[in-house]
Design a protein around this motif. Sequence first.
Motif, PDB file in Angstrom:
ATOM      1  N   GLU A  63       0.826  -1.211   0.000  1.00 24.99           N
ATOM      2  CA  GLU A  63       0.000   0.000   0.000  1.00 24.99           C
ATOM      3  C   GLU A  63       0.858   1.259   0.000  1.00 24.99           C
ATOM      4  OE1 GLU A  63      -2.995   0.010  -0.526  1.00 24.99           O
ATOM      5  OE2 GLU A  63      -3.929  -1.825   0.199  1.00 24.99           O
ATOM      6  N   GLY A  64       2.068   1.177  -0.567  1.00 22.44           N
ATOM      7  CA  GLY A  64       2.971   2.319  -0.561  1.00 22.44           C
ATOM      8  C   GLY A  64       2.394   3.575  -1.184  1.00 22.44           C
ATOM      9  N   ALA A  65       1.509   3.414  -2.158  1.00 24.30           N
ATOM     10  CA  ALA A  65       0.934   4.574  -2.845  1.00 24.30           C
ATOM     11  C   ALA A  65      -0.134   5.275  -2.011  1.00 24.30           C
ATOM     12  CB  ALA A  65       0.343   4.139  -4.183  1.00 24.30           C
ATOM     13  N   GLY A  90       4.209  -8.416   4.964  1.00 21.18           N
ATOM     14  CA  GLY A  90       5.039  -8.973   3.909  1.00 21.18           C
ATOM     15  C   GLY A  90       5.023  -8.182   2.617  1.00 21.18           C
ATOM     16  N   SER A  91       4.918  -6.858   2.697  1.00 16.92           N
ATOM     17  CA  SER A  91       4.875  -6.029   1.490  1.00 16.92           C
ATOM     18  C   SER A  91       6.188  -6.135   0.714  1.00 16.92           C
ATOM     19  CB  SER A  91       4.599  -4.570   1.841  1.00 16.92           C
ATOM     20  OG  SER A  91       3.347  -4.421   2.468  1.00 16.92           O
ATOM     21  N   THR A  92       6.081  -6.093  -0.616  1.00 15.90           N
ATOM     22  CA  THR A  92       7.267  -6.131  -1.473  1.00 15.90           C
ATOM     23  C   THR A  92       7.584  -4.762  -2.063  1.00 15.90           C
ATOM     24  OG1 THR A  92       5.867  -6.824  -3.336  1.00 15.90           O
ATOM     25  CG2 THR A  92       6.934  -8.565  -2.047  1.00 15.90           C
ATOM     26  N   ASP A  93       6.784  -3.747  -1.728  1.00 21.78           N
ATOM     27  CA  ASP A  93       7.078  -2.379  -2.169  1.00 21.78           C
ATOM     28  C   ASP A  93       7.665  -1.606  -0.982  1.00 21.78           C
ATOM     29  OD1 ASP A  93       4.902  -1.989  -0.562  1.00 21.78           O
ATOM     30  OD2 ASP A  93       3.692  -0.926  -2.048  1.00 21.78           O
ATOM     31  N   PRO A 411      -5.341  -5.786  -4.730  1.00 20.13           N
ATOM     32  CA  PRO A 411      -6.541  -5.536  -5.527  1.00 20.13           C
ATOM     33  C   PRO A 411      -6.358  -4.412  -6.536  1.00 20.13           C
ATOM     34  CG  PRO A 411      -6.767  -4.491  -3.416  1.00 20.13           C
ATOM     35  CD  PRO A 411      -5.447  -5.196  -3.395  1.00 20.13           C
ATOM     36  N   ASP A 412      -7.317  -4.311  -7.447  1.00 19.28           N
ATOM     37  CA  ASP A 412      -7.385  -3.203  -8.388  1.00 19.28           C
ATOM     38  C   ASP A 412      -7.890  -1.973  -7.620  1.00 19.28           C
ATOM     39  OD1 ASP A 412      -8.033  -1.382 -10.335  1.00 19.28           O
ATOM     40  OD2 ASP A 412      -9.229  -2.744 -11.547  1.00 19.28           O
ATOM     41  N   ARG A 413      -7.103  -0.903  -7.631  1.00 21.06           N
ATOM     42  CA  ARG A 413      -7.458   0.319  -6.908  1.00 21.06           C
ATOM     43  C   ARG A 413      -8.068   1.385  -7.819  1.00 21.06           C
ATOM     44  NH1 ARG A 413      -7.678  -1.602  -1.878  1.00 21.06           N
ATOM     45  NH2 ARG A 413      -5.677  -2.005  -0.906  1.00 21.06           N
ATOM     46  N   GLY A 414      -8.466   0.999  -9.005  1.00 22.76           N
ATOM     47  CA  GLY A 414      -9.084   1.959  -9.897  1.00 22.76           C
ATOM     48  C   GLY A 414      -8.092   2.571 -10.877  1.00 22.76           C
ATOM     49  N   ILE A 415      -8.622   3.238 -11.862  1.00 21.98           N
ATOM     50  CA  ILE A 415      -7.813   3.861 -12.901  1.00 21.98           C
ATOM     51  C   ILE A 415      -7.259   5.180 -12.395  1.00 21.98           C
ATOM     52  CG2 ILE A 415      -7.881   4.877 -15.215  1.00 21.98           C
ATOM     53  CD1 ILE A 415     -10.083   2.840 -15.870  1.00 21.98           C
ATOM     54  N   ARG A 416      -5.953   5.362 -12.538  1.00 23.69           N
ATOM     55  CA  ARG A 416      -5.308   6.581 -12.038  1.00 23.69           C
ATOM     56  C   ARG A 416      -5.025   7.520 -13.221  1.00 23.69           C
ATOM     57  NH1 ARG A 416      -3.360   2.244  -9.461  1.00 23.69           N
ATOM     58  NH2 ARG A 416      -3.436   2.169  -7.202  1.00 23.69           N
TER      59      ARG A 416
END
Length: 416
Positions: A63-65, A90-93, A411-416
């Motif tokens: 969830e870095g963004a 366990g985030s990879t970002d 998940p898909d967080r929508g179109i940016r």
Amino acid sequence: MGGTIIHWLLEFAFFYPLSMSLIWMSGGLIYFFRWERNEPLRVTPPELPDYPFVTLIVPCHNEGAHVRETIAHLSGQRYPAFEIIAVNDGSTDDTGAQLDQLTREVSNLRVIHLASNQGKAMGLRMAALASRGDYFVCIDGDALLDEYATHWLMYHMNDGSRVAAVTGNPRIRNRSTLLGKLQVGEFSSIIGLIKRAQRVYGRIFTVSGVIAAFRKSALHDVGYWNTDMVTEDIDISWRLQMRHWDIRYEPNALCWILMPETVRGLWKQRLRWAQGGSEVLLRYSRLLMRWRQRRMWPVALEYLLSLLWAYDMAAIFTLWIVGKFIELPPALYVETLLPHWHGVVLGATCLIQFLVSLIVDRRYETRVGRNYYWMIWYPLIYWVLNTATSIVAFPKALLKRKGTKAVWVSPDRGIR
């Protein structure tokens, strides 16, 4: 016999959504006139007799963004006594690095790092065990909590010792596409209205996983969140209520969320929701047969009927396709899928439901009515999607081995 079968298939396909729409509208209106109509629109919520310490929990995976914005809204809560626990699962970002930096900026933030992807349920468990509060407010890593949301959720916890959980009112942030606009209407006219109706009729199918408050003692009573259920929110809701705890809905507890705006992302999300419902139905079906669980019967029956309706629609569609290539007996022949008077009645009822819910929901978002126009596309897109996901999800739930850990899938967080 054939004529009887196809007759019942068509009748059920028509009367089930019509009946449920009427039930949801009547329940939603009862809720509105009983609890909302006479409630003044406040700039601030009412004073509470007590302000117990609350732990705000946010499990995060890649969830870095969004995590910095999420923590900022959590730290801005107007509630007087709280702490924040973020779980980096366990985030990879760069989620973990950002959370560590935020601990130096936000004094009441603590971070738990898990070395590998353990799943949302495990993240919630770890935060609950490390918490100092007797009450939790749990949100997702991309959610923005309204500054008074914690206050409104705790309003119900103060109201009764048997209140185990309170689910809030998710609002859609991303509205730039047709799918985004449809979900604005869906969360008002379908999800919000259903929760109001279920609150009136006694049991709620599920808290919203993106925003819910819990009483720690109630969670301890049922053993906290199960790590092998694909939707931990549905599972915990059923187990709490089967232990005769109460769950409530608070529309004033607002939380702004991101939703999928691609068909692929939406398919994955709804498939997970459908599988989660099937899993709890299968796992707890024997317990539900007991007389002590009778208050859960309407919730279970509603979901079972929705599942049967999905397969009913699949049978009708299959007969229509087969009839184009093979000569079927007249009693089994489906002439067309285009709506006749049944479709007109369902469409009109659907639009009335949307109108009722949007009028009620204007108390919390004054400009929500502008999405009413787009809701004419809802039956075409979402009824087809939800029918398909229900059909696919039930066998997945049936074949899933108990004990298989449900881990994060970004998940898909929508179109940016």
